[in-house]
Design a protein around this motif. Sequence first.
Motif, short mmCIF file in Angstrom:
data_model
loop_
_atom_site.label_atom_id
_atom_site.label_comp_id
_atom_site.label_asym_id
_atom_site.label_seq_id
_atom_site.Cartn_x
_atom_site.Cartn_y
_atom_site.Cartn_z
N TRP A 41 5.52 1.08 53.29
CA TRP A 41 5.11 0.95 51.89
C TRP A 41 4.00 1.95 51.56
CZ3 TRP A 41 4.52 -4.99 52.75
CH2 TRP A 41 5.79 -5.59 52.74
N SER A 44 -0.35 -0.70 49.18
CA SER A 44 -0.75 -1.90 49.91
C SER A 44 -1.30 -2.98 48.97
CB SER A 44 -1.79 -1.54 50.98
OG SER A 44 -2.80 -0.77 50.40
N ASN A 47 3.28 -4.97 46.64
CA ASN A 47 4.48 -4.88 47.49
C ASN A 47 5.08 -6.28 47.68
OD1 ASN A 47 2.96 -6.13 49.67
ND2 ASN A 47 2.00 -4.13 49.98
N ASP A 63 0.17 -5.39 54.36
CA ASP A 63 1.13 -4.43 54.89
C ASP A 63 1.97 -5.10 55.98
OD1 ASP A 63 2.03 -1.62 54.66
OD2 ASP A 63 1.50 -1.52 56.78
N HIS A 97 2.18 -0.29 64.58
CA HIS A 97 1.64 -0.55 63.25
C HIS A 97 0.26 0.10 63.08
CE1 HIS A 97 1.58 -3.72 59.76
NE2 HIS A 97 1.58 -2.47 59.34
N LEU A 101 -1.32 2.40 60.18
CA LEU A 101 -2.43 1.88 59.36
C LEU A 101 -3.64 2.82 59.40
CD1 LEU A 101 -2.22 -1.86 60.43
CD2 LEU A 101 -1.73 -0.96 58.13
N GLN A 104 -4.19 4.98 56.51
CA GLN A 104 -4.36 4.38 55.18
C GLN A 104 -5.83 4.12 54.88
OE1 GLN A 104 -1.72 1.07 54.39
NE2 GLN A 104 -0.06 1.98 55.59
N LEU A 220 -1.92 -8.59 57.45
CA LEU A 220 -1.05 -7.67 58.19
C LEU A 220 -0.05 -8.49 59.00
CD1 LEU A 220 -3.65 -5.09 59.58
CD2 LEU A 220 -1.90 -4.67 57.83
#
Length: 225
Positions: A41, A44, A47, A63, A97, A101, A104, A220
Amino acid sequence: MIKALIDLIFPRVCSYCDVPLYEGEAVLCTKCRHDLPLCEWTNSQDNVITDKLRGRVDLQFADALLYFEKRNKTQSLIHDLKYKNQKHISSYLGKWHASMLATQKWTKDIDVIVPVPLHSKRLKSRGYNQVEDYAKEISGTLGCTFDNRLLKRNHYSRTQVFKNRLSRTEVIEHNFILNSNHNYEGKHIVLSDDLITTGSTAEACFLELQKIKNVKLSLLVMAVA
Ligand SMILES: [Zn+2]
């Protein structure tokens, strides 16, 4: 040398398709890893997850790594993690992940990551909380605290039994207890879980976490259904 020997005797295989893994591959072969449906995505704050929890929780960011569908590879992976004693899938997904991340912006000010706790009975039978290594990998990469003591799971309630008598949220709310011995006032707390479907477990945890003064709450998860 020893590792090569062990691999020869007990070949490591892809957890989905059972082909032997090459060196450098872990859990899944390259093909199966490629086939996993990544969320990726770009927003954040708007979504699938923020939509699910809108109006229920004051959620800042959310996320997910993977999309979960019945009979897809994500389902198989989460199933192996929870019911086939494949604990290492947790850190595998956490590493993956975390690497995404880390690029971001919003993840820069996270103070603490809190895994959804398991009830002690289930912890005993499974032997591990399947979310903890995932959360630890992310906290390690992002340089924030990992805290598995902030939330505690209360009695093991069978939601279905109570469903007709009380509202669902009311029952689940009492499943988690906030440990008041903390210094997270004004901090950015991220809850982490394996799978979000209706969002009721996350909501129950957030109801407790939002008792902390001026907290910022985010979520998360490994996968979203
Ligand atoms: Zn495979």
